[in-house]
Write a protein that holds these residues in place. Structure first.
Motif, PDB file in Angstrom:
ATOM      1  N   ALA A 416     -15.806  13.547  14.176  1.00 46.87           N
ATOM      2  CA  ALA A 416     -14.636  13.338  13.324  1.00 46.87           C
ATOM      3  C   ALA A 416     -14.330  14.592  12.523  1.00 46.87           C
ATOM      4  N   LEU A 417     -13.046  14.866  12.393  1.00 47.25           N
ATOM      5  CA  LEU A 417     -12.577  15.968  11.578  1.00 47.25           C
ATOM      6  C   LEU A 417     -11.627  15.376  10.534  1.00 47.25           C
ATOM      7  N   SER A 418     -12.001  15.463   9.257  1.00 45.55           N
ATOM      8  CA  SER A 418     -11.248  14.775   8.201  1.00 45.55           C
ATOM      9  C   SER A 418     -10.666  15.755   7.197  1.00 45.55           C
ATOM     10  N   TYR A 419      -9.568  15.332   6.584  1.00 43.34           N
ATOM     11  CA  TYR A 419      -8.922  16.106   5.531  1.00 43.34           C
ATOM     12  C   TYR A 419      -8.389  15.126   4.495  1.00 43.34           C
ATOM     13  N   LYS A 420      -8.715  15.359   3.226  1.00 41.41           N
ATOM     14  CA  LYS A 420      -8.256  14.467   2.162  1.00 41.41           C
ATOM     15  C   LYS A 420      -7.746  15.294   1.001  1.00 41.41           C
ATOM     16  N   ASP A 421      -6.492  15.040   0.637  1.00 37.81           N
ATOM     17  CA  ASP A 421      -5.860  15.758  -0.470  1.00 37.81           C
ATOM     18  C   ASP A 421      -5.374  14.728  -1.481  1.00 37.81           C
ATOM     19  N   PRO A 422      -6.166  14.437  -2.534  1.00 32.53           N
ATOM     20  CA  PRO A 422      -5.763  13.414  -3.505  1.00 32.53           C
ATOM     21  C   PRO A 422      -4.553  13.822  -4.341  1.00 32.53           C
ATOM     22  N   PHE A 423      -4.304  15.139  -4.429  1.00 36.58           N
ATOM     23  CA  PHE A 423      -3.165  15.596  -5.227  1.00 36.58           C
ATOM     24  C   PHE A 423      -1.836  15.281  -4.541  1.00 36.58           C
ATOM     25  N   SER A 424      -1.804  15.481  -3.228  1.00 41.78           N
ATOM     26  CA  SER A 424      -0.576  15.199  -2.472  1.00 41.78           C
ATOM     27  C   SER A 424      -0.614  13.843  -1.799  1.00 41.78           C
ATOM     28  N   ALA A 425      -1.706  13.099  -2.005  1.00 42.33           N
ATOM     29  CA  ALA A 425      -1.872  11.785  -1.380  1.00 42.33           C
ATOM     30  C   ALA A 425      -1.742  11.889   0.135  1.00 42.33           C
ATOM     31  N   VAL A 426      -2.518  12.830   0.700  1.00 41.65           N
ATOM     32  CA  VAL A 426      -2.525  13.028   2.153  1.00 41.65           C
ATOM     33  C   VAL A 426      -3.944  12.826   2.666  1.00 41.65           C
ATOM     34  N   TYR A 427      -4.054  12.054   3.750  1.00 38.42           N
ATOM     35  CA  TYR A 427      -5.362  11.842   4.376  1.00 38.42           C
ATOM     36  C   TYR A 427      -5.170  11.924   5.882  1.00 38.42           C
ATOM     37  N   LYS A 428      -6.062  12.665   6.532  1.00 36.57           N
ATOM     38  CA  LYS A 428      -6.026  12.763   7.992  1.00 36.57           C
ATOM     39  C   LYS A 428      -7.446  12.694   8.523  1.00 36.57           C
ATOM     40  N   LYS A 429      -7.604  11.949   9.588  1.00 39.76           N
ATOM     41  CA  LYS A 429      -8.891  11.939  10.285  1.00 39.76           C
ATOM     42  C   LYS A 429      -8.607  11.908  11.783  1.00 39.76           C
ATOM     43  N   TYR A 430      -9.096  12.935  12.472  1.00 44.82           N
ATOM     44  CA  TYR A 430      -8.913  13.037  13.914  1.00 44.82           C
ATOM     45  C   TYR A 430     -10.279  12.936  14.584  1.00 44.82           C
ATOM     46  N   LEU A 431     -10.341  12.204  15.671  1.00 43.92           N
ATOM     47  CA  LEU A 431     -11.598  11.964  16.386  1.00 43.92           C
ATOM     48  C   LEU A 431     -11.581  12.685  17.727  1.00 43.92           C
ATOM     49  N   PHE A 432     -12.655  13.436  17.989  1.00 43.32           N
ATOM     50  CA  PHE A 432     -12.754  14.252  19.197  1.00 43.32           C
ATOM     51  C   PHE A 432     -14.029  13.894  19.961  1.00 43.32           C
ATOM     52  N   THR A 433     -14.070  14.288  21.225  1.00 46.99           N
ATOM     53  CA  THR A 433     -15.337  14.219  21.950  1.00 46.99           C
ATOM     54  C   THR A 433     -16.292  15.238  21.325  1.00 46.99           C
ATOM     55  N   LEU A 434     -17.561  15.093  21.630  1.00 47.87           N
ATOM     56  CA  LEU A 434     -18.560  15.938  20.983  1.00 47.87           C
ATOM     57  C   LEU A 434     -18.329  17.430  21.230  1.00 47.87           C
TER      58      LEU A 434
END
Length: 1108
Positions: A416-434
């Motif tokens: 999993a590759l995640s990004y969380k920005d509480p200031f801009s209220a943005v969340y992303k999580k992308y799932l990849f093969t190993l």
């Protein structure tokens, strides 16, 4: 698929007139039970796909009093309170359908299905017969009947217009009180927004039993962020709460709820949005098979346990699952409509595990989830196949199984590759093969703009071309951006080793003001000519960079581009080169040149399709078209019969083999899946083609700027993986477009599945079969600058493929520049592929009907050019090596290699002798050929003659004769008589252009014999005149002297003049010459190819056979 997957204008509209069923047979009746979103999607698709065949009439029976409306957008009803605003199609759409094709019943429930009689009974007492019954009954909202108080006044569900109207009416009487929504899923958040929009309740509470909302789409981090955002919007969210009972007053009105943990909450209204239940009661009553958890059991073709009854949408259970989203239901509608209409010409589609990706704006918050978005929690549902090692990534090796029992199961093979920005209220999580090579799925909050890009990446299951970090951080620049994709030292002309820098510098230095100057100075484009589009592009860019005007005029004789000339000729109906020159040329008396003649000849053929060997057109053709065959480097020609789609019978193979053996032709399989026979002498072409045409074959147009081949894999004809009949489609397309002239050659391909064995994505047009039809790709090519094709239209039904290709090819023929492949054409269109889609699919210019009409006229004018040439005495006269004798001469020494014959390699150096300055001992007039063999045509005429061992060329232009040697010194090719004549009246110049590599030689004046574009070359010229006895006389030296300077034996290319390119390689591998040595056959005592062929022909048919 939307109601317009390939974007035909007015996709929901059908033709005003529709064809009758084939052979006048009775049309079948399809009865659809349910007029919801899935039901209407099926009807739209069925009617559209059936518009050409006209096999079905549709009757739809809807339970609600409304036409099909947008149930997904129920919330908007609170704003306008007008149900017609939500109709998926206006009421007049139904009445606009062709008579009998669509009938509907509203406010009517189907109460019984008599499957043995194929009849349904309705609540109005009617009985309706069917041939095909489609159940699209949808689902009901779940109401928790086990909960005390569920039947109180003030309890609602959120499903239909009627539900909303009841809620609106109730809210008017409880203003200022609390309203509650139970369920924090997609529907629950929509319902909460609806309650807030009513502005009747003092506050709205959302009750969710989980620790975050949207638990079916989002993980804890994402769901918690959504909770924070919607709380800021005024929605009170209660998490981890379950309703134990609904509290009521003495009149059974809702007064509040008691949760299972004992806490209470006051409210006057409760709206349940906790799920749906399939409407399967009608099917259950009929005896159809029902799934354990509810829903009508269907197979992958959506067929129920009764072969005449199908189920689609939320009422259907596929592999023990029902789907509450609209997308899977529409996909079911697609599959069923396709199979009922297109499966005769294509493999039937199957319903597969649907994509549950969603992108919504809930309470003002952008939310999206796509692909396998819980792969890190539940393990991936599916992983890409890994060919190496034969295992799917992430599968457990047998030696690890014991360890997994003792240590617990291994973690999912997901990164999993995640990004969380509480200031801009943005969340992303992308799932990849190993290994980071494949994207499996993901979720997004706040910023969802990449959703449309990411969903196809998951669906296509193709390896990623960028590292995973770029999905979050974006591409990282390394050094400066380079606007050009080629460096200056990139070779663009392999014939003369010319680099991009050579061309660019010739323009920058100021010595080249035209593309002709570039060719003369750098020699680029004067070889095979394949680099010219790239040379033109570089020239244009450099001229623009210098602020100079770039002209796309056809040549010095016309101040128009090819596209301009096409439109002028089309509108004014100009049918000859003379007419075009008088109307459009700078000088109406000009002969034209080697650039404009073939182009105008091609335009005239594209518009009027006359035989190119007829006198008005013959002098315009390059050598290939002039003799209906590709000229080869020894002056012989290749013979390629058409093999549509690559499909050929054994009988035709026998004929081809017999002809090749009889005339000593070299055989090779082409890249386009047909058989090329090389080495045919001009004087043998008629006899060869007579045998081929007599055997049922026809011209393959390998010599023309037209459709060459449509390559195909075997598809469903034989392949176990095929899902489309690629051979059948390829044959139909090739047969349709064969012989149609275009600005450049056209190649096509059809692949029966995504394995793409026909390489359709590097063709001018290509089709790849999908479960829904064909993806149509355009504007690809190999060559000097390869280009991958681009997707023009997706999932096109087989019935609609030709319509798109008609428009695309006709638009290309109309608007492309001279010798411009479709790849460069699309690159240069304003807006590229996007603009092309708008023109071809959306009819942006309003010309699609005209394009289709033009193509239909061309297709209808087809004739086999070789058949007509064989039958016509005048056309037959062209196929002689010499105009004054029946002698035959070999122009290049023939060598044997791998049991076939080929011409010796060209000499490395040109013949640079001063032929022009030869001092002859004496010259005398000699009658050489009848003047009647030179017709007076605007383009000029010519003949090759033979005197002694010397070959000469005689030309006639505007009533005057000119004579030269026949050999072009560049490659010592005896071919000048086949070249095109050109002139420049302002400078009183006349020249002939060698058909091989466009070396231009002056024919008159003080410069006669000079080469205009290669100072190292020149030719001998001779005085010539026509006399009253009807003969053309040449003033020539004695035969022996002429032969000593220009004799064929002296100049014909011989084996050994050029270095064998494989000498070192063959010496290293013991002189294999490309093949390992073996006896005649790998079988002991085997006959070998020659003996076996001779034996078969001698006795295989009971006759004497052919004496080989």
């Amino acid at each position: 698929m939307s109601q317009s997957e390939w974007q035909v204008p007015g996709a929901a509209e059908l033709p005003k007139t529709m064809q009758n069923a084939p052979d006048g047979t009775q049309r079948k009746r399809v009865v659809v039970v349910g007029l919801g979103m899935v039901g209407i999607a099926f009807i739209e698709k069925l009617l559209k796909l059936d518009a050409k065949r006209r096999e079905y009439d549709v009757v739809v029976i809807g339970e609600e009093p409304h036409l099909a409306y947008n149930r997904v957008g129920l919330t908007s009803y609170f704003q306008h309170r007008n149900v017609e605003n939500m109709y998926l199609n206006p009421s007049d759409w139904y009445s606009s359908m062709p008579e009998g094709s669509l009938n509907y019943h509203l406010n009517t429930m189907v109460t019984e299905i008599y499957s043995d009689q194929k009849v349904v009974a309705t609540s109005t007492g009617e009985k309706v017969s069917y041939d095909v019954l489609v159940l699209a009954t949808g689902s009901d909202a779940v109401l928790p009947r086990h909960t005390p108080g569920h039947d109180a006044k003030g309890v609602f569900v959120y499903r239909t217009i009627e539900d909303l109207e009841k809620l609106i009416a109730f809210s008017e009487n409880v203003k200022g009180t609390n309203g509650a929504v139970v369920g924090g899923g997609l529907l629950g958040l929509e319902a909460a927004k609806a309650m807030m929009d009513l502005e009747a309740f003092g506050s709205v509470k959302l009750i969710e039993r989980n620790r975050w909302v949207l638990s079916r789409q989002l993980d804890g981090d994402a769901g918690s962020m959504v909770v924070e955002l919607i709380r800021k919007l005024g929605l009170d969210v209660l998490l981890s709460k379950r309703v134990g009972r609904i509290n009521v007053d003495e009149k059974n009105h809702v007064s509040g709820v008691t949760f299972e943990d004992g806490e209470t909450m006051d409210c006057s209204c409760i709206l349940f949005a906790i799920g749906i239940k399939s409407r399967d009661e009608l099917a259950r009553k009929t005896g159809l098979k029902i799934a354990d958890r509810g829903g009508i059991v269907v197979d992958s073709g959506l067929q129920t346990s009764n072969s005449d009854i199908y189920a689609i949408g939320e009422c259907a259970s596929w592999q023990n699952e029902t789907y509450g989203l609209i997308a899977p239901g529409v996909e079911m509608a697609d599959v069923l409509a396709f199979n009922l209409t297109q499966a005769k010409a294509h493999a039937p589609r199957t319903f597969k595990r649907p994509d549950l990706s969603t992108k919504l704006k809930l309470l003002g918050v952008e939310v999206a989830s796509f692909g396998d978005f819980f792969a890190d929690r539940d393990g991936p549902k599916e992983l890409p196949n890994k060919r190496a090692g034969g295992r799917k990534e992430g599968t457990i090796k047998s030696e690890d199984r014991v360890k997994s029992i003792t240590d617990g199961p291994p973690p999912p093979p997901v990164q999993a590759l995640s990004y969380k920005d509480p200031f801009s209220a943005v969340y992303k999580k992308y799932l990849f093969t190993l290994d980071g090579k494949y994207l499996l799925g993901g979720m997004m909050i706040g910023d969802t703009k990449d959703y449309v890009k990411l969903v196809p990446m998951v669906k296509n299951k193709k390896p990623l071309e960028v590292p995973p970090s770029q999905f979050i951080l974006g591409a990282q620049k390394e050094g400066e951006d380079d606007a050009d994709d080629l460096t200056d030292d990139t070779q663009i002309c392999s014939c003369h080793n010319v680099t991009k820098g050579d061309v660019a510098n010739s323009v920058k230095s100021g010595c080249c003001k035209s593309i002709g100057d570039v060719k003369s100075v750098t020699k680029a484009g004067t070889g095979c000519g394949g680099c010219m589009p790239l040379v033109q592009t570089i020239f244009n860019k450099e001229m623009k960079a210098m602020g100079a005007e770039v002209s796309n005029h056809l040549c010095p004789h016309f101040a128009y581009s090819r596209a301009d000339l096409f439109n002028i000729i089309f509108v004014k109906k100009l049918r000859t080169f003379a007419d075009v020159m008088k109307d459009c040329g700078k000088d109406p008396e000009s002969l034209g040149c080697e650039a404009c003649k073939p182009t105008i000849g091609s335009i005239l053929s594209s518009l009027f399709n006359q035989h190119i060997m007829d006198k008005p057109l013959h002098g315009l053709q390059d050598t290939n078209d002039k003799f209906l065959a590709n000229i080869q480097r020894n002056g012989t020609f290749s013979v390629i019969p058409r093999v549509s789609g690559g499909e050929i019978t054994a009988e035709k193979l026998i004929v081809i083999g017999t002809v090749a053996k009889k005339y000593g032709l070299y055989c090779k399989i082409t890249g386009g899946q047909r058989i090329d026979m090389f080495g045919a002498k001009k004087q043998d072409l008629l006899a060869i083609w007579t045998e081929l045409v007599n055997a049922g074959m026809e011209s393959g147009h390998a010599y023309a700027k037209s459709l060459r081949t449509v390559k195909s894999c075997v598809g469903t004809t034989w392949c176990r993986f095929g899902i489309g009949d690629s051979v059948g489609m390829a044959i139909r397309i090739e047969e349709r477009y064969k012989s149609i002239r275009a600005p450049h050659k056209i190649k096509g391909g059809v692949s029966g599945c995504v394995r793409e064995c026909a390489e359709a994505q590097n063709k001018d047009f290509g089709l790849i079969a999908t479960e829904k039809g064909f993806n149509v790709f355009v504007a690809g090519n190999g060559g000097a600058k390869p280009r991958h094709s681009e997707l023009l239209a997706k999932d096109v039904p087989p019935d609609d493929v030709v319509q798109i290709l008609d428009r695309y090819l006709a638009f290309y023929i109309r608007t492309a520049d001279k010798l411009q492949r479709t790849a460069r054409w699309v690159e240069n269109l304003p807006g590229g592929i996007k603009y092309l889609r708008e023109v071809i699919l959306e009819d942006k210019l309003g010309i699609c009907a005209e394009l289709e009409k033009q193509m239909e006229e061309l297709v209808g004018s087809y004739f086999c050019e070789w058949t007509e040439a064989i039958k016509d005495p005048e056309r037959r006269k062209a196929f002689q090596q010499f105009g004054n004798t029946e002698d035959r001469t070999e122009n290049v020494e023939i060598i044997s290699e791998r049991d076939q014959q080929r011409p010796a390699y060209w000499a490395k150096e040109s013949a640079t002798e001063d032929f022009r300055g030869t001092k002859w001992s004496a010259l005398t007039w000699q009658p050489m050929i009848e003047a009647s063999k030179f017709p007076d045509t605007p383009a000029g005429s010519s003949q090759a003659i033979k005197r002694g061992d010397t070959q000469l060329a005689i030309f006639k232009a505007k009533g005057n004769f000119y004579a030269t040697q026949q050999m072009c010194p560049h490659k010592r090719a005896f071919a000048l008589s086949d070249g095109l004549l050109g002139d420049d009246l302002t400078s009183d110049k006349l020249w002939v252009s060698c058909p091989y590599h466009k070396r231009n030689y002056e024919l008159k004046g003080d410069d006669a014999g000079k080469c205009n574009n290669d100072d190292s070359l020149n030719i001998a010229t001779f005085p010539v005149e026509e006399r009253e006895d009807g003969w053309v006389y040449l003033k020539l030296p004695p035969v022996e002297e002429l032969d000593a300077v220009l004799g064929t034996k002296k100049w014909k290319v011989k084996d050994g003049e050029a270095e064998n390119p494989f000498s070192k390689l063959d010496n290293r591998f013991k002189g294999t010459k490309g093949r390992k040595p073996f006896e005649k056959s790998h079988l002991e005592g085997g006959m070998g190819e020659k003996a076996a062929a001779k034996a078969i022909l001698a006795g295989g048919c009971g006759g004497s056979g052919l004496d080989w």
